[in-house]
Design a protein around this motif. Structure first.
Motif, PDB file in Angstrom:
ATOM      1  N   GLN A 273     -11.010   4.535   1.324  1.00 43.59           N
ATOM      2  CA  GLN A 273      -9.767   5.285   1.541  1.00 43.59           C
ATOM      3  C   GLN A 273      -8.576   4.426   1.115  1.00 43.59           C
ATOM      4  O   GLN A 273      -8.331   3.368   1.701  1.00 43.59           O
ATOM      5  CB  GLN A 273      -9.610   5.677   3.016  1.00 43.59           C
ATOM      6  N   GLN A 274      -7.899   4.871   0.069  1.00 41.15           N
ATOM      7  CA  GLN A 274      -6.666   4.213  -0.366  1.00 41.15           C
ATOM      8  C   GLN A 274      -5.505   4.975   0.273  1.00 41.15           C
ATOM      9  O   GLN A 274      -5.246   6.126  -0.064  1.00 41.15           O
ATOM     10  CB  GLN A 274      -6.549   4.232  -1.889  1.00 41.15           C
ATOM     11  N   VAL A 275      -4.827   4.311   1.203  1.00 38.16           N
ATOM     12  CA  VAL A 275      -3.859   4.991   2.063  1.00 38.16           C
ATOM     13  C   VAL A 275      -2.495   4.321   1.931  1.00 38.16           C
ATOM     14  O   VAL A 275      -2.389   3.092   1.877  1.00 38.16           O
ATOM     15  CB  VAL A 275      -4.333   4.960   3.532  1.00 38.16           C
ATOM     16  N   THR A 276      -1.449   5.144   1.866  1.00 38.81           N
ATOM     17  CA  THR A 276      -0.094   4.611   1.713  1.00 38.81           C
ATOM     18  C   THR A 276       0.647   4.562   3.048  1.00 38.81           C
ATOM     19  O   THR A 276       0.473   5.433   3.900  1.00 38.81           O
ATOM     20  CB  THR A 276       0.718   5.448   0.716  1.00 38.81           C
ATOM     21  N   SER A 277       1.488   3.551   3.191  1.00 38.09           N
ATOM     22  CA  SER A 277       2.324   3.390   4.384  1.00 38.09           C
ATOM     23  C   SER A 277       3.771   3.789   4.113  1.00 38.09           C
ATOM     24  O   SER A 277       4.662   3.445   4.882  1.00 38.09           O
ATOM     25  CB  SER A 277       2.294   1.932   4.846  1.00 38.09           C
ATOM     26  N   SER A 278       4.016   4.514   3.036  1.00 34.49           N
ATOM     27  CA  SER A 278       5.392   4.782   2.597  1.00 34.49           C
ATOM     28  C   SER A 278       6.214   5.541   3.643  1.00 34.49           C
ATOM     29  O   SER A 278       7.422   5.319   3.766  1.00 34.49           O
ATOM     30  CB  SER A 278       5.386   5.558   1.277  1.00 34.49           C
ATOM     31  N   LYS A 279       5.582   6.428   4.407  1.00 31.31           N
ATOM     32  CA  LYS A 279       6.342   7.188   5.413  1.00 31.31           C
ATOM     33  C   LYS A 279       6.932   6.250   6.456  1.00 31.31           C
ATOM     34  O   LYS A 279       8.103   6.383   6.839  1.00 31.31           O
ATOM     35  CB  LYS A 279       5.438   8.228   6.074  1.00 31.31           C
ATOM     36  N   LEU A 280       6.132   5.294   6.924  1.00 29.14           N
ATOM     37  CA  LEU A 280       6.611   4.325   7.906  1.00 29.14           C
ATOM     38  C   LEU A 280       7.692   3.435   7.304  1.00 29.14           C
ATOM     39  O   LEU A 280       8.712   3.157   7.934  1.00 29.14           O
ATOM     40  CB  LEU A 280       5.435   3.484   8.405  1.00 29.14           C
ATOM     41  N   GLU A 281       7.476   2.997   6.067  1.00 29.72           N
ATOM     42  CA  GLU A 281       8.475   2.161   5.389  1.00 29.72           C
ATOM     43  C   GLU A 281       9.786   2.908   5.186  1.00 29.72           C
ATOM     44  O   GLU A 281      10.870   2.323   5.287  1.00 29.72           O
ATOM     45  CB  GLU A 281       7.926   1.676   4.054  1.00 29.72           C
ATOM     46  N   ASN A 282       9.700   4.209   4.905  1.00 35.60           N
ATOM     47  CA  ASN A 282      10.903   5.013   4.700  1.00 35.60           C
ATOM     48  C   ASN A 282      11.709   5.200   5.976  1.00 35.60           C
ATOM     49  O   ASN A 282      12.877   5.592   5.923  1.00 35.60           O
ATOM     50  CB  ASN A 282      10.536   6.379   4.117  1.00 35.60           C
ATOM     51  N   GLN A 283      11.080   4.910   7.113  1.00 35.31           N
ATOM     52  CA  GLN A 283      11.801   4.923   8.390  1.00 35.31           C
ATOM     53  C   GLN A 283      12.399   3.551   8.708  1.00 35.31           C
ATOM     54  O   GLN A 283      12.885   3.314   9.807  1.00 35.31           O
ATOM     55  CB  GLN A 283      10.848   5.345   9.512  1.00 35.31           C
TER      56      GLN A 283
END
Length: 302
Positions: A273-283
């Motif tokens: 599973q290649q998963v992004t943390s961009s939502k958390l970073e955008n906060q």
């Protein structure tokens, strides 16, 4: 803020408790063991028994938020009985909280509930964000789907609710990193399967820091708790071997061997599973350990 933690005596829960107390918050926790109950000014334990839908209602007194981490470890043989325990321990814990809160005049405004990136289908190509619904159809995915459904019910009680999908949590003394380092230290390191599986990992400190961030910012929704830079398994093992001054020299362990030895549990090392943390970073959450090398440096300082 006063926070109730389930799973508060586990390796993530205990680290989260320490951080919250250091920041001036108060922590209540529930446990099935009377021996683990402590009563201090800002840190109090209470008994519960999710198997029987029982909980000491005093644990909710003046609590504004819940962090629900409770669940039986998946690091066990996946017998029929253990699989039932893995699932039911999570659902019954959520049921016990939900049923109690339905009856109470409480102060709860917010809940954070654990899940895992195992909900996503195994893939070498997909990049998963929180809006992706390409979920898996194996045991782990099914557990996550039922777990999340049970926890989203808190919204019906007027409680803001977040789901945190945990990646592979790295800790020197617990979990998969500890097990892999033992094997590699003895000179027996090898890729499992083809070694091309994506490993979306996160340092334990970033787990507790990000959960605290969500608590203090009162953010709701689903969040992937993974570091910004996932790696494939071969890269992970090569870097870990380097930190341990060992070589990754043995041939890959074939997939069929792993499935023969581990059975269905082989999914823990073969799924990708290649998963992004961009939502958390955008906060505006800033990772302490965004890359694997600096995470491993923290564990294996010279």
């Amino acid at each position: 803020m006063k926070i109730l933690i389930t799973g508060g005596t586990g390796f993530i829960g205990s680290a989260l408790t320490s951080l919250l107390l250091s920041k001036g918050h108060s922590v209540n926790y529930v446990t099935t063991s009377e021996k683990k109950i402590v009563k201090k000014e800002n840190y109090k334990g209470f008994l519960w028994n999710p198997e029987k839908n029982e909980i000491d209602l005093k644990c909710f007194d003046k609590v504004e938020a819940i962090v629900n981490l409770a669940g039986h470890t998946i690091n066990c043989k996946w017998t029929t009985e253990n699989k039932k325990t893995i699932l039911e321990s999570r659902i019954k814990s959520s049921d016990t909280l939900f049923n109690a809160l339905q009856k109470l005049d409480h102060n709860l405004k917010y809940s954070i509930n654990a899940s895992a990136i195992g909900i996503y289908a195994s893939s070498y190509l997909n990049l998963y964000d929180e809006n992706n619904i390409h979920f898996g159809d194996d045991f782990l995915a099914d557990v996550c789907k039922q777990w999340e459904k049970a926890n989203k019910r808190f919204e019906s009680l007027g409680i803001k609710t977040s789901i945190v999908r945990l990646g592979l949590v790295l800790s020197k003394n617990e979990g998969v990193l500890n097990e892999l380092s033992k094997v590699i230290s003895k000179g027996f390191g090898a890729c499992l399967g083809n070694g091309k599986q994506w490993m979306s990992w996160i340092h334990k400190d970033d787990v507790v820091q990000s959960i605290t961030f969500l608590l203090e910012e009162n953010l709701e929704g689903t969040f992937n708790l993974v570091a910004p830079r996932p790696v494939i398994q071969k890269e992970f093992l090569e870097l870990l071997s380097k930190k341990l001054n060992k070589k990754l020299w043995l041939p890959n362990v074939p997939e069929f061997v792993l499935k023969t030895v581990l059975g269905e549990r082989a999914a823990l090392v073969l799924s990708s599973q290649q998963v992004t943390s961009s939502k958390l970073e955008n906060q505006n959450y800033h990772f302490l350990f965004p890359g694997l090398e600096n995470a491993l440096d923290d564990f294996y300082k010279k």
